[in-house]
Every structure is written in C-alpha cells, then in structure tokens.
Design a protein around this motif. Structure first.
Motif, short mmCIF file in Angstrom:
data_model
loop_
_atom_site.label_atom_id
_atom_site.label_comp_id
_atom_site.label_asym_id
_atom_site.label_seq_id
_atom_site.Cartn_x
_atom_site.Cartn_y
_atom_site.Cartn_z
N LEU A 302 -27.67 79.56 51.20
CA LEU A 302 -26.43 78.95 50.72
C LEU A 302 -26.24 79.27 49.23
O LEU A 302 -26.28 78.39 48.36
N PRO A 303 -26.00 80.51 48.91
CA PRO A 303 -25.88 80.86 47.48
C PRO A 303 -24.64 80.23 46.84
O PRO A 303 -24.70 79.77 45.69
N HIS A 304 -23.51 80.18 47.53
CA HIS A 304 -22.28 79.64 46.93
C HIS A 304 -22.40 78.14 46.72
O HIS A 304 -22.02 77.63 45.64
N ALA A 305 -22.91 77.38 47.67
CA ALA A 305 -23.07 75.94 47.51
C ALA A 305 -24.08 75.62 46.40
O ALA A 305 -23.85 74.70 45.60
N ASN A 306 -25.18 76.37 46.33
CA ASN A 306 -26.18 76.14 45.28
C ASN A 306 -25.57 76.40 43.90
O ASN A 306 -25.74 75.61 42.96
N HIS A 307 -24.87 77.51 43.79
CA HIS A 307 -24.26 77.84 42.50
C HIS A 307 -23.24 76.77 42.10
O HIS A 307 -23.20 76.35 40.93
N PHE A 308 -22.43 76.30 43.04
CA PHE A 308 -21.42 75.29 42.75
C PHE A 308 -22.06 74.00 42.25
O PHE A 308 -21.64 73.44 41.23
N PHE A 309 -23.11 73.53 42.91
CA PHE A 309 -23.72 72.27 42.50
C PHE A 309 -24.49 72.44 41.19
O PHE A 309 -24.46 71.55 40.32
N LEU A 310 -25.19 73.55 41.03
CA LEU A 310 -25.93 73.77 39.77
C LEU A 310 -24.98 73.83 38.58
O LEU A 310 -25.30 73.32 37.49
N GLU A 311 -23.81 74.42 38.77
CA GLU A 311 -22.83 74.45 37.68
C GLU A 311 -22.32 73.05 37.37
O GLU A 311 -22.12 72.69 36.20
N GLN A 312 -22.13 72.21 38.40
CA GLN A 312 -21.72 70.83 38.15
C GLN A 312 -22.77 70.10 37.34
O GLN A 312 -22.45 69.38 36.36
N VAL A 313 -24.05 70.27 37.72
CA VAL A 313 -25.12 69.58 37.01
C VAL A 313 -25.27 70.13 35.59
O VAL A 313 -25.45 69.37 34.63
N TYR A 314 -25.15 71.45 35.49
CA TYR A 314 -25.29 72.07 34.17
C TYR A 314 -24.21 71.58 33.23
O TYR A 314 -24.46 71.34 32.04
N HIS A 315 -22.98 71.38 33.71
CA HIS A 315 -21.90 70.88 32.89
C HIS A 315 -21.92 69.36 32.76
O HIS A 315 -21.00 68.78 32.21
#
Length: 503
Positions: A302-315
């Motif tokens: 799930l590369p797209h879901a992981n990237h989406f959530f990590l960006e939310q957490v990072y921001h």
C-alpha cells in the motif's frame, strides 16, 4: 188407420166402448198409428189385445195407444179398473219391445160416465200425436246416429263408438306426445339458435383478433426491422463503449500505477523503506495522558496509503484532533470544531495541505480489516481513520460497501496497532450516545490526540503549516460543529439493507 165401430144406445145392446183394436197401434213402422174400436160383446179373439207402446227392435220402432170403454169384466184385455191407465210389457207385433199403454172406460149406459168420452178421446188423440212426434224425432235421431257410426244395429254403433273413443284417446296421446316433442324441438331449436349466435360472435371475435394479429404482425415485422437496425446500432455503440471502458480502465490502471510509483519513491526518499511506526499521545478527560503505537502496512502493498498517512503525520495534522465516535465495530478519529466561530477550521488544515483524501481507495487482500487494524473512512478515503474493534474484513472489504458505485472497491486498510491496546480498550469502554440519538455512538467525553509522530528519523525539508490552537479544548459536553462521515452509521445501514435483501 182408424177402425171405429158404433154400438147401440139401449142397454140391451153392447155399450159404446173403446178399448183398442185387434192389433191396435203398437209398434213397427216408420210412423205411429192408433186404433179405436169397441169391445163389449164384440171383443176380439183371445190373445189379440190392443197394443200400445214404444219399442225398438231391428230396423223398426213403433208406438201405440189404445182407448177402450168397456166394463171391467167385459174384456180380459181392457184395463183392470175403470178410468185407469195401465202399462204392460207385451211385445208389439212388429217385434219392437216396449211398454203398452191402455185405458178403458165401461158403462152400460152412455150417460152414466163421470168423464165425457169425447174429452177422453181428444186427450188420448193429443197424447198419441205428441208421442208420435216424439217417436218420430227419436227415430230420426236414432237413424242419424246409426248412419253416423255406419252401423245397422245399436250394438254395432256402440262398438264403433268405443272404437272411435279408443282411437280418439290414442290420437290424443299421440297429440300430447307430439306436443311434448314439439316443445322439446322448440327448446332444442332455441338452444341451437343461441349456440349459433354465440358461434357467430366467437367467429367475429376471431376475425377481429385475426385482423389485429395481422396488423400486429405487420407492425412486428416493421418493429423487427427497426429492432434489428437498433440492435446493430446498439451493438456498435456497445462495442464502442466497451472499447472506451477498456481504455479508461487502462488509463486508471496507469494512473494508479503512476501514483503508487511516485508514492513509493517519495516514501523511500523521505521516510525510508520501513517498516514505519507512528506514536500517538492522547489525553483523557482528567488530563491523563497515554500513548499507543501503530505500524504501517508493508510499503510494497500500500505505497499510496502509507505515503498519504505519513505526510499527514509529518505535517502534524493529527495534533489537536479527537477520538470522538465509539461504535460497536470501530473507534473513529478526526478533526472536530467545538466552537461555532471555529467551524470548519480543523478540517481546513488538511485541505490546505492537500491531504484531505486519497487519490483512490487503495486496498490489498494481504492486509484485510482485522481487529486492531486502521482504515481510512469513506471513499476514496480520508482524512479521518478508524480502528477496527472487530473483524470487518467482509463489511469493509471488497463488495462490502453497497452504498458506493464501485462495489468491488474497499476501504483502505493501511496500519495496525502494535502497542497500547489497553489504552484503546479503555476508550472502547467509554460511554457513548445511543444509536437513536442525534449523534449516534458519539463519546460523551471525547479523547483528544495531543500528537502523532513518526518514530523513524527523517530529513525535515518541508515547511509545516501553522497549528491552530483551540481556545478551550474542554468542550466535550457541547455538540461537535461538524458532522463527519460516521462509519458506524454507514455500517448499520448496510447491515439493515443486507437483512432486507435476505428476507
């Protein structure tokens, strides 16, 4: 024929008598006859009395009357007493039987009678005439009856009459039977006429139906030709749409692959190859803080879901959000505004960062919705997420969300809880609103997410948006200003629909 004898008036001569002739008028002949004669000393021979009467025998009938004026002892054939009418049963000479009627009157002296002789004679003659006329009348009727029955005797007439009566009865029975048969035939004729009318009506109906069938057949042929033309046109359009759908599918697949490739590249460059972990810090109503940790799904799944959530957490978008919905199946978290003047601000942070929803609902069957796993809410998903309290592999998996147009899709399941299950279990047991309330399954005391941080080391080169601070975080008794997607309500509606379909 009148036979009249006169006697002398003196007493020494025979008196003036009338007692009947030798043969009288007694029967036989076609017309009545009478005799008038004296008796006395000149009485007729023995056994030759005067006969009077009416008889019928053979073809003749007669009627006779005798009048006598004699002493009661002067003649044995006179009446037995003076001035007396007698009837006898002696047959007439002509053979006719009947009763004889006689009267005698005797006196030695002509002037000694109490009833004049002339008056008696007139009465007797009148009576004889009346009886003669009556006999003639009866004789005519008798002959007429015999002629009518073609008979010579009465017995033949009676037999013919009985025969005629028998034939009459037979004819009457036959006539009665004929009338019964005629009635039956009339009834049969009426039935046949009615059946004929019914048949005629059916024939007309069949003709009408046949004409309608011809018209419909003609229309059907025309419609068939049109349908064939439309079928060809529809087939061409279907082929064209199938071709376009395939092209769109290919285009979607290319875009999804491109999104996954870019997401995988970005995650590897910024956050590493993983596995990636995120630590959440939460605060309860008593300002008690607690932590739990999640691990994201393998990046290659799930590369797209992981990237989406990590960006939310990072921001740091999850800082200041809430666990606010505690349903039977999930615990849901997301941004909430507790002040009316702050409505929409919590969600605006996600929108400004362009991290409010996924590009598409990414799902992999190797990472289903098992207990303690995390999934994005709604389709395509985000920004909110939920923690599965039960096995939701079927309802949140492919084909489980009937309310969406693409049923083959599923909610994106991107992580799982690896530490702090007891903290989450404590939230699971918190009190919530009922299903029938305005805010079904909302927590009475929402649990705030103080922070969410990636544990792996990253290089911070991206400018983070400014965090909005709530004036008063302790607004748990107030209603939330934004009704987000309620995953529990959606699941309840889906289960109700499935039950109705099964019934």
């Amino acid at each position: 024929m009148i036979n009249r004898r006169k006697g002398r008036e003196d007493s020494n001569l025979p008196g003036y008598n009338s007692g009947g002739g030798y043969y009288g008028s007694g029967g036989g002949g076609a017309a009545p006859s009478y005799s008038y004669g004296g008796s006395g000393n000149n009485e007729p021979p023995a056994k030759q009395p005067s006969y009077s009467g009416y008889g019928s025998a053979g073809q003749t009938s007669g009627f006779g009357i005798g009048v006598g004026n004699a002493d009661t002892s002067s003649s044995p054939y006179s009446a037995k007493s003076a001035n007396r009418m007698t009837m006898g049963g002696v047959k007439s000479k002509s053979g006719g039987g009947g009763g004889g009627l006689g009267s005698g009157y005797s006196s030695k002296r002509r002037g000694s009678s109490s009833f004049p002789f002339d008056m008696k004679l007139i009465v007797s003659v009148a009576f004889a005439i009346i009886m003669g006329i009556t006999a003639y009348t009866y004789r005519s009727s008798y002959n007429s009856i015999l002629t009518k029955f073609h008979s010579q005797t009465v017995m033949d007439a009676v037999k013919n009459y009985e025969k005629l009566e028998s034939e009459k009865k037979r004819y009457e029975n036959e006539a009665r039977n004929n009338r019964s048969q005629q009635t039956t035939l009339k009834t049969s004729i009426r039935d046949l006429e009615r059946q004929n009318r019914d048949k005629q009506k059916q024939l007309e109906d069949l003709r009408t139906k046949m004409n309608d069938a011809k018209v419909n057949n003609q229309r059907s042929e025309e419609q068939r030709d049109n349908d064939q033309g439309k079928a060809v046109q529809l087939k061409e359009e279907n082929d064209y749409m199938t071709k376009r759908e395939k092209a769109w599918r290919d285009q979607v697949w290319l875009l999804q692959n491109a999104t996954q490739r870019e997401a995988w590249r970005t995650v590897v460059e910024r956050f590493g190859t993983g596995p990636h972990h995120v630590k959440f810090v939460v605060m309860f109503d008593n300002e008690e803080k607690a932590e739990f940790k999640i691990e994201l799904a393998p990046l290659q799944l799930l590369p797209h879901a992981n990237h989406f959530f990590l960006e939310q957490v990072y921001h740091e978008l999850w800082d200041g959000t809430w666990f606010y919905l505690n349903g039977p199946h999930v615990l849901q978290a997301g941004p909430q505004d507790w002040e009316e003047e702050d409505a929409g601000k919590a969600l605006s942070r996600f929108k400004e960062a362009r991290l409010d929803q996924l590009s598409y609902p990414e799902y992999h069957p190797e990472h289903p919705h098992k207990p303690w796993t995390l999934g994005f809410t709604g389709r395509p998903g985000g920004p909110e997420f939920y923690i599965n309290k039960a096995d939701n592999s079927i309802p949140h998996g492919p084909g489980g969300q009937w309310q969406h147009g693409l049923e083959e899709q599923a909610d994106s399941c991107f992580a799982k809880v690896v530490e702090g299950q007891d903290i989450l279990q404590r939230i699971f047991q918190s009190e919530s609103y009922t299903r029938d309330s305005d805010y079904p399954f909302f927590l009475y005391d929402p649990v705030e997410i103080i922070s969410a941080r990636i544990e792996e080391k990253i290089e911070d080169k991206i400018k983070k948006p400014e965090k909005i601070k709530n004036k008063n975080k302790n607004k748990r008794k107030n209603k939330p200003q934004r009704k987000t997607i309620n995953q529990e309500t959606v699941d309840a509606a889906r289960e109700k629909q499935q039950q109705q379909q099964q019934k």
